[in-house]
Design a protein around this motif. Structure first.
Motif: not given
Length: 542
Positions: A298-311, A323-332
């Protein structure tokens, strides 16, 4: 001249979620490995003269099987084999090599995080042309072939020098021994801001990386110490050994306790990390802060835009059902799709190939993206480093700010290992039979809202996968999941996944066992683990 060796089927060659895994001595039986490899070659989709990628995690028996697989590939019409120097090729690096060089597939010789050595585990997994694990249709065809096979083919040829890079020939087939690290390291430089990370290292960013005497040692030495400039000695246990130094190469808090103790001390660097036997799993620990794999996704997904390959942002996030639903909240929050799949990275492959997801993860310490078709331990570590470098924040600060924004999914997995298979099956059968009567039932303060056996319809090809684990969902976003693992080599492993959601403004920095205590008690009441197995406590808690 092609040699034909008569053989008869073995009845235990059904691939699991990550290929065929057995004890080394099982694979050392005459015809055992050969039957399975020949079955792969018999059913694999490929043109004459195709390229095969070959390598593994360096565990005991790798070199023997690699040599035999080369001779068999020559007899089965392959035109070229790309093999990692020393027989070494991490699972994510193998996926990249398959994709980069247009191979028809690859054999990855590994039992992942399982122990290695003459009395321990070995495995063979087939990856298809997209670089990902063979889908169920292919593994089913491989298994069907193993049940009727009556011969395997090879050529009479000496062993290939696996330790010297270059091209040799086995009859008409070219065998190219490649640098196992170079292509992968170059890909990482395309995805991440190495200049920013190098600057942060010069400014004092420190880390400890435990390669667990497994395959990521050479990759970590090259990327972390040589290219990013971390001090020599940052990579610990960096030499791959056939028995992993007698240790269990599983990056969890039990088997990486030395790293955990360091990171919980006042002398801890900014970040600690580890990877497993074949390099596809990761462990992330900040100073005084362990990050669960579910939270890491979840934390990587929320901050991935900081890496050039995912900007440019993410197309979607996928997670396995346990796997926990934490990533679902980021996607939302990002306004992108969230996908819930069965356990097994192969289920992410269709989503990635179709451009529906960018980042995927599993609670079992596997995280990755669309750069390959496998989970990738070192990739996850580098993305964390990129985030630290870009923000100047600590791991603990990133975690606290994430929970303050999204709430916290307290989470743990309890593993009951080596359970007698009949007892494990009886438990799951009884649990499945009880599902219709669970909704509305209370266990202490928890009331069941829904209960089912998880089934997944692939949104790309429409295929249906049933009986993928038992879910019991309580009111308020809490749940417990039960499933049998397919990654062991003997007995059964019962895995119990426990999750409690604490919303924004709630108790976001409590001890996980305390927050999960009521769910743990309910899980025992629902499944009767002690009654079925005699076990009063899990063997491993992660």
């Amino acid at each position: 001249m092609i040699r034909t060796h008569p053989s008869t089927p073995f009845d235990d060659q059904k691939p699991g979620t990550s290929g065929l895994r057995k004890k080394v001595r099982v694979f050392q039986q005459p015809n055992y490995a050969e039957n399975f490899i020949q079955s792969v070659f018999d059913v694999a989709e490929r043109e004459a003269g195709s390229t095969l990628v070959l390598g593994g995690d360096g565990r005991f028996h790798n070199r023997t099987v690699i040599q035999q697989a080369i001779r068999m590939a020559a007899a089965n019409g392959y035109g070229r084999v790309l093999v990692g120097q020393g027989g070494i090729l991490s699972t994510p690096a193998a996926s990249h090599v398959i994709r980069k060089y247009g191979a028809s597939g690859g054999l990855i010789l590994s039992a992942s995080h399982n122990p290695g050595g003459p009395d321990e585990d070995f495995g063979i997994k087939y990856n298809t042309a997209n670089g990902g694990p063979a889908p169920e249709g292919v593994t089913g065809a491989i298994y069907a072939r193993t049940q009727e096979i009556d011969r395997w083919l090879d050529v009479d040829a000496p062993d290939v020098d696996l330790d010297t890079r270059g091209v040799t020939h086995v009859r008409e087939m070219a065998v190219q021994v490649i640098d196992p690290v170079a292509d992968y390291a170059a890909l990482m430089e395309e995805l991440f801001d190495f200049d920013a990370m190098r600057a942060a290292v010069k400014d004092g960013l420190g880390m400890a990386f435990d390669a667990m005497h497994a395959v990521t040692g050479p990759y970590a030495h090259e990327i972390l110490e040589k290219r990013l400039g971390f001090a020599k000695g940052t990579v610990r246990n960096g030499t791959p050994l056939e028995d992993f130094g007698g240790h269990h190469p599983d990056p969890n808090l039990v088997h990486a306790k030395v790293l955990y103790d360091l990171m919980m001390s006042n002398d801890a660097p900014a970040i600690g990390a580890a990877s497993d036997g074949d390099g596809d799993r990761n462990l992330i620990i900040g100073k005084h802060r362990f990050i669960t794999p579910s939270d890491s996704l979840a934390m990587l997904a929320a901050n991935a835009h900081l890496a050039s390959g995912y900007a440019d942002g993410l197309k979607g996030i996928a997670r396995s059902m346990p796997t926990s639903a934490a990533a679902d909240r980021v996607a939302e929050a990002l306004g992108i799709p969230a996908f819930e799949t069965p356990t097994g990275w192969k289920f992410f492959g269709n989503l990635l190939d179709a451009g529906k997801a960018t980042i995927c993860g599993e609670e079992s310490a596997g995280t990755g993206s669309d750069h390959v078709r496998e989970k990738d331990g070192l990739w996850a570590v580098l993305l964390w480093l990129n985030i630290l470098a870009a923000t100047g924040k600590s791991v603990d600060q990133i975690a606290r700010e994430h929970w303050a924004r999204f709430g916290r999914n307290y989470y743990a997995r309890h593993d009951y290992e080596g359970v007698e298979s009949d007892s494990a099956d009886a438990l799951m059968d009884a649990l499945t039979g009880s599902l219709p009567g669970l909704p509305g039932t209370s266990f202490g303060p928890l009331t069941v809202a829904e209960a089912d056996s998880f089934a997944y319809t692939d949104p790309v090809d429409g295929s249906l996968s049933e009986n993928q684990g038992v879910r019991v969902l309580f009111e308020g976003g809490n749940r417990v999941v039960f499933r049998l693992s397919g990654t062991g080599t003997q007995g059964a492993t019962i895995r119990v996944y426990l999750e409690r959601y604490e919303p924004v403004g709630g108790n976001l920095d409590a001890e996980t066992p305390t927050m999960l205590a009521e769910i743990i008690a309910a899980a025992e009441q629902i499944a009767g683990i002690e009654r079925h197995t005699g076990r009063t406590a899990p063997d491993v808690v992660t």
